[in-house]
Design a protein around this motif. Structure first.
Motif, PDB file in Angstrom:
ATOM      1  N   LEU A 169       2.873 -29.639  38.793  1.00  0.00           N
ATOM      2  CA  LEU A 169       3.709 -30.627  38.158  1.00  0.00           C
ATOM      3  C   LEU A 169       2.961 -31.799  37.681  1.00  0.00           C
ATOM      4  CD1 LEU A 169       6.698 -30.994  37.150  1.00  0.00           C
ATOM      5  CD2 LEU A 169       6.922 -32.171  39.299  1.00  0.00           C
ATOM      6  N   GLY A 170       3.142 -32.313  36.432  1.00  0.00           N
ATOM      7  CA  GLY A 170       2.532 -33.584  36.227  1.00  0.00           C
ATOM      8  C   GLY A 170       2.729 -34.100  34.742  1.00  0.00           C
ATOM      9  N   GLY A 171       2.457 -35.485  34.684  1.00  0.00           N
ATOM     10  CA  GLY A 171       2.155 -36.047  33.319  1.00  0.00           C
ATOM     11  C   GLY A 171       0.988 -35.769  32.804  1.00  0.00           C
ATOM     12  N   THR A 172       0.331 -36.662  32.215  1.00  0.00           N
ATOM     13  CA  THR A 172      -1.151 -36.553  31.777  1.00  0.00           C
ATOM     14  C   THR A 172      -1.980 -36.552  33.019  1.00  0.00           C
ATOM     15  OG1 THR A 172      -1.348 -38.763  31.351  1.00  0.00           O
ATOM     16  CG2 THR A 172      -0.596 -37.368  29.331  1.00  0.00           C
ATOM     17  N   MET A 173      -1.989 -37.339  34.008  1.00  0.00           N
ATOM     18  CA  MET A 173      -2.636 -37.636  34.965  1.00  0.00           C
ATOM     19  C   MET A 173      -2.771 -36.156  35.989  1.00  0.00           C
ATOM     20  SD  MET A 173      -4.404 -40.363  35.531  1.00  0.00           S
ATOM     21  CE  MET A 173      -4.456 -41.978  35.238  1.00  0.00           C
ATOM     22  N   GLY A 174      -1.456 -35.732  36.052  1.00  0.00           N
ATOM     23  CA  GLY A 174      -1.245 -34.481  36.792  1.00  0.00           C
ATOM     24  C   GLY A 174      -1.859 -33.298  36.140  1.00  0.00           C
ATOM     25  N   THR A 175      -1.552 -33.246  34.719  1.00  0.00           N
ATOM     26  CA  THR A 175      -2.185 -32.187  33.748  1.00  0.00           C
ATOM     27  C   THR A 175      -3.556 -32.286  34.123  1.00  0.00           C
ATOM     28  OG1 THR A 175      -0.007 -32.503  32.776  1.00  0.00           O
ATOM     29  CG2 THR A 175      -2.025 -31.206  31.579  1.00  0.00           C
ATOM     30  N   ASP A 176      -4.385 -33.473  33.933  1.00  0.00           N
ATOM     31  CA  ASP A 176      -5.716 -33.352  33.968  1.00  0.00           C
ATOM     32  C   ASP A 176      -6.109 -32.647  34.996  1.00  0.00           C
ATOM     33  OD1 ASP A 176      -8.372 -34.025  33.390  1.00  0.00           O
ATOM     34  OD2 ASP A 176      -8.163 -35.884  33.976  1.00  0.00           O
ATOM     35  N   LEU A 177      -5.499 -33.059  36.426  1.00  0.00           N
ATOM     36  CA  LEU A 177      -5.869 -32.342  37.609  1.00  0.00           C
ATOM     37  C   LEU A 177      -5.558 -30.990  37.663  1.00  0.00           C
ATOM     38  CD1 LEU A 177      -5.534 -33.674  41.171  1.00  0.00           C
ATOM     39  CD2 LEU A 177      -4.023 -31.633  40.367  1.00  0.00           C
ATOM     40  N   ALA A 178      -4.477 -30.604  37.054  1.00  0.00           N
ATOM     41  CA  ALA A 178      -3.981 -29.116  37.087  1.00  0.00           C
ATOM     42  C   ALA A 178      -4.724 -28.334  36.292  1.00  0.00           C
ATOM     43  CB  ALA A 178      -2.461 -29.197  36.501  1.00  0.00           C
ATOM     44  N   LEU A 179      -5.574 -28.829  35.409  1.00  0.00           N
ATOM     45  CA  LEU A 179      -6.405 -27.946  34.202  1.00  0.00           C
ATOM     46  C   LEU A 179      -7.711 -27.668  35.399  1.00  0.00           C
ATOM     47  CD1 LEU A 179      -6.179 -29.688  31.104  1.00  0.00           C
ATOM     48  CD2 LEU A 179      -5.174 -27.486  31.605  1.00  0.00           C
ATOM     49  N   ASP A 180      -8.166 -28.357  36.005  1.00  0.00           N
ATOM     50  CA  ASP A 180      -9.202 -28.236  36.930  1.00  0.00           C
ATOM     51  C   ASP A 180      -8.786 -27.112  38.244  1.00  0.00           C
ATOM     52  OD1 ASP A 180     -10.809 -29.748  35.657  1.00  0.00           O
ATOM     53  OD2 ASP A 180     -10.854 -31.425  37.331  1.00  0.00           O
ATOM     54  N   VAL A 181      -7.597 -27.380  38.910  1.00  0.00           N
ATOM     55  CA  VAL A 181      -6.993 -26.661  39.934  1.00  0.00           C
ATOM     56  C   VAL A 181      -6.955 -25.119  39.468  1.00  0.00           C
ATOM     57  CG1 VAL A 181      -5.319 -26.407  41.477  1.00  0.00           C
ATOM     58  CG2 VAL A 181      -6.088 -28.465  41.255  1.00  0.00           C
TER      59      VAL A 181
ATOM     60  N   VAL B 101       3.601 -27.132  34.968  1.00  0.00           N
ATOM     61  CA  VAL B 101       4.707 -27.860  34.183  1.00  0.00           C
ATOM     62  C   VAL B 101       4.295 -29.453  33.832  1.00  0.00           C
ATOM     63  CG1 VAL B 101       7.136 -28.396  34.354  1.00  0.00           C
ATOM     64  CG2 VAL B 101       6.140 -26.484  35.460  1.00  0.00           C
ATOM     65  N   SER B 102       4.344 -29.360  32.418  1.00  0.00           N
ATOM     66  CA  SER B 102       3.619 -30.664  32.119  1.00  0.00           C
ATOM     67  C   SER B 102       4.395 -31.341  30.777  1.00  0.00           C
ATOM     68  CB  SER B 102       2.232 -30.502  31.562  1.00  0.00           C
ATOM     69  OG  SER B 102       1.726 -31.472  30.865  1.00  0.00           O
ATOM     70  N   THR B 103       4.412 -32.620  30.821  1.00  0.00           N
ATOM     71  CA  THR B 103       4.932 -33.348  29.501  1.00  0.00           C
ATOM     72  C   THR B 103       4.118 -33.208  28.416  1.00  0.00           C
ATOM     73  OG1 THR B 103       3.806 -35.469  30.325  1.00  0.00           O
ATOM     74  CG2 THR B 103       6.004 -35.063  31.134  1.00  0.00           C
ATOM     75  N   VAL B 104       2.807 -32.649  28.578  1.00  0.00           N
ATOM     76  CA  VAL B 104       2.091 -32.604  27.366  1.00  0.00           C
ATOM     77  C   VAL B 104       1.579 -30.947  27.230  1.00  0.00           C
ATOM     78  CG1 VAL B 104       1.137 -34.814  27.340  1.00  0.00           C
ATOM     79  CG2 VAL B 104      -0.084 -33.182  28.881  1.00  0.00           C
ATOM     80  N   SER B 105       2.343 -30.096  27.769  1.00  0.00           N
ATOM     81  CA  SER B 105       2.171 -28.684  27.526  1.00  0.00           C
ATOM     82  C   SER B 105       2.148 -28.445  25.957  1.00  0.00           C
ATOM     83  CB  SER B 105       3.268 -27.677  28.161  1.00  0.00           C
ATOM     84  OG  SER B 105       3.432 -27.747  29.474  1.00  0.00           O
ATOM     85  N   PHE B 106       1.093 -27.373  25.482  1.00  0.00           N
ATOM     86  CA  PHE B 106       0.904 -27.079  24.109  1.00  0.00           C
ATOM     87  C   PHE B 106       0.503 -28.083  23.279  1.00  0.00           C
ATOM     88  CE2 PHE B 106       4.942 -25.193  25.891  1.00  0.00           C
ATOM     89  CZ  PHE B 106       4.292 -23.906  26.511  1.00  0.00           C
ATOM     90  N   SER B 107       0.032 -29.347  23.898  1.00  0.00           N
ATOM     91  CA  SER B 107      -0.387 -30.414  23.014  1.00  0.00           C
ATOM     92  C   SER B 107      -1.710 -30.583  22.682  1.00  0.00           C
ATOM     93  CB  SER B 107      -0.335 -31.812  24.000  1.00  0.00           C
ATOM     94  OG  SER B 107      -0.869 -32.805  23.346  1.00  0.00           O
ATOM     95  N   PRO B 108      -2.000 -31.081  21.558  1.00  0.00           N
ATOM     96  CA  PRO B 108      -3.449 -30.933  20.993  1.00  0.00           C
ATOM     97  C   PRO B 108      -4.436 -31.733  21.940  1.00  0.00           C
ATOM     98  CG  PRO B 108      -2.359 -32.391  19.437  1.00  0.00           C
ATOM     99  CD  PRO B 108      -1.171 -31.371  20.388  1.00  0.00           C
ATOM    100  N   LEU B 109      -3.627 -32.520  23.086  1.00  0.00           N
ATOM    101  CA  LEU B 109      -4.559 -33.434  24.128  1.00  0.00           C
ATOM    102  C   LEU B 109      -5.390 -32.345  24.868  1.00  0.00           C
ATOM    103  CD1 LEU B 109      -1.725 -35.866  25.326  1.00  0.00           C
ATOM    104  CD2 LEU B 109      -4.038 -36.441  24.081  1.00  0.00           C
ATOM    105  N   ILE B 110      -4.900 -30.843  25.008  1.00  0.00           N
ATOM    106  CA  ILE B 110      -5.672 -30.171  25.938  1.00  0.00           C
ATOM    107  C   ILE B 110      -6.623 -29.311  25.220  1.00  0.00           C
ATOM    108  CG2 ILE B 110      -4.904 -28.355  27.362  1.00  0.00           C
ATOM    109  CD1 ILE B 110      -2.169 -29.263  27.892  1.00  0.00           C
TER     110      ILE B 110
END
Length: 410
Positions: free
Chosen positions: A102-114, A127-136
């Motif tokens: 679970l995370g926002g941008t910080m947690g999502t950055d970590l989640a992608l590595d994990v 579970v992310s606040t930026v799921s499906f975002s062009p940020l990823i």
């Protein structure tokens, strides 16, 4: 059905209520939960199974080092490295069956590595606040990552975010119960293609390869398909690759955001996996069809494939750049590479009389490709179209010879 264990990861100092809610939903559905804290500054309301100190130390660092860095990005990268290593080790020890981060941008950055630290077939949910975002970027997504938009949950629990969180908790537990993991005893051929309206070789090749005792996994060359293909190639998942649609490389070279990443056409080679390659649809650059098309493409032929994708046909001078990119990507291969070059076209729409027939582009492409091709690549130029039976026959001829001399392990 009730003994699956889900690893729940997040910053328990700021997302304590949400992470405990997720854990409770999993337990209420009969699952077991392990918790991992990837916080830096604060502490959870109650101890987690794996503390932030465990995480930092797994990566050869410490929480104090993360704090002393004075930079939140650097601190979270320390935690991402430790979490990735810890997750990989715990899974190898059989400690959990699925994972939810679970995370926002910080947690999502970590989640992608994990998530990238786990093999195909392990349920992995973000579970992310930026799921499906062009940020990823595509290149950071593991092959079977599932994402859920964390709607309305940036700060604290409410009925809106509980709807998302509860679905994610149920989904990861259900996936852990239902997943059929790849059978490592059966060799797999990784094949790239588009739909059979553009590239038809999959129709004869799939049954022919299956008759030879191989599974065939066909990946859709629309950015995410190529990303999954490259991810699995890096893991050594394939006995051989039939990389017959390299169109995503042209997308990347020409700045399209329908990209599989900068490492397209490299990972099988770096891993020593035998590669049979053909540059299918090399001259098409896909762009997002519902967005305004850049004016630089005004003088080019176009094909509106559907409301999502419009394909731009490259001109001769541009196909040379794509040819050079193929040669650059293949130059690092440590395993055998064969390149098949059909002289009569590399996509169904590029035939005599077809709407996107591009003889000048093809001639320029083939000439540049052969001039720049690394000497480690065996080039087979054949007088046919990529969708002709002769192309599939040539691919099987090379494949069979590699099986016979031991290059491909059955």
């Amino acid at each position: 059905m009730t003994n699956k264990t889900i690893l729940v990861i997040g910053t328990f100092d700021t997302k304590d209520d949400e992470l405990h809610f997720l854990s409770d939903v999993i337990r209420n559905q009969g699952g077991h939960v392990l918790t991992m804290d990837v916080s830096v500054l604060g502490d959870p309301s109650q101890p987690t199974d794996y503390s932030k100190h465990d995480v930092a130390e797994e990566g050869g660092s410490s929480i104090q080092a993360a704090i002393d860095s004075g930079d939140e990005n650097h601190a979270m990268q320390i935690m991402a490295q430790g979490a990735s290593l810890l997750v990989a080790r715990l899974y190898s020890e059989g400690k959990f069956d699925g994972m939810l981060v679970l995370g926002g941008t910080m947690g999502t950055d970590l989640a992608l590595d994990v998530t990238s630290a786990l093999p195909l077939g392990v349920p992995k949910y973000i579970v992310s606040t930026v799921s499906f975002s062009p940020l990823i970027p595509a290149e950071r997504l593991a092959a079977d990552t599932q994402m859920t938009l964390w709607a309305g949950g940036l700060y604290g629990l409410n009925s809106v975010c509980k709807a998302s969180l509860s679905q994610a908790a149920g989904a990861v537990l259900g996936a852990a119960r239902a997943v059929q993991k790849p059978d490592p005893s059966k060799p797999v051929i990784g094949m790239m293609s588009l739909g059979t309206s553009a590239l038809k070789y999959v129709i004869p090749l799939k049954p022919a390869l299956e008759e030879r005792g191989f599974e065939v996994a066909v990946f859709h060359a629309t950015g995410m398909g190529g990303r999954a293909f490259e991810s699995l190639a890096w893991q050594g998942a394939f006995a051989c690759v039939f990389d017959f649609c390299t169109q995503e490389l042209g997308n990347h070279v020409n700045g399209s955001n329908i990209s599989a990443g900068a490492d397209r056409l490299t990972n099988a080679g770096l891993n020593g996996t035998p590669q049979i390659v053909a540059p299918g649809c090399y001259d098409l650059v896909d762009v997002v069809g519902w967005q305004p098309i850049d004016g630089k493409w005004d003088s080019h032929l176009k094909h509106e494939h559907n409301r999502l994708i419009t394909s731009i046909v490259l001109q001769a001078r541009e196909t040379k750049l794509v040819a050079r990119a193929h040669c650059t990507q293949l130059a690092g291969a440590t395993g055998p590479v064969a390149m098949i070059l059909p002289e009569h076209g590399l996509g169904e729409w590029d035939r005599v009389g077809a709407d996107l027939h591009n003889p000048d582009g093809l001639a320029a492409f083939l000439t540049e490709l052969e001039a720049q091709m690394p000497k480690t690549v065996n080039v087979h130029r054949i007088p046919c179209h990529i969708n002709d039976a002769a192309f599939a026959d040539k691919a099987l001829e090379i494949f069979d010879s590699w099986c016979a001399d031991g290059k491909i392990k059955a």
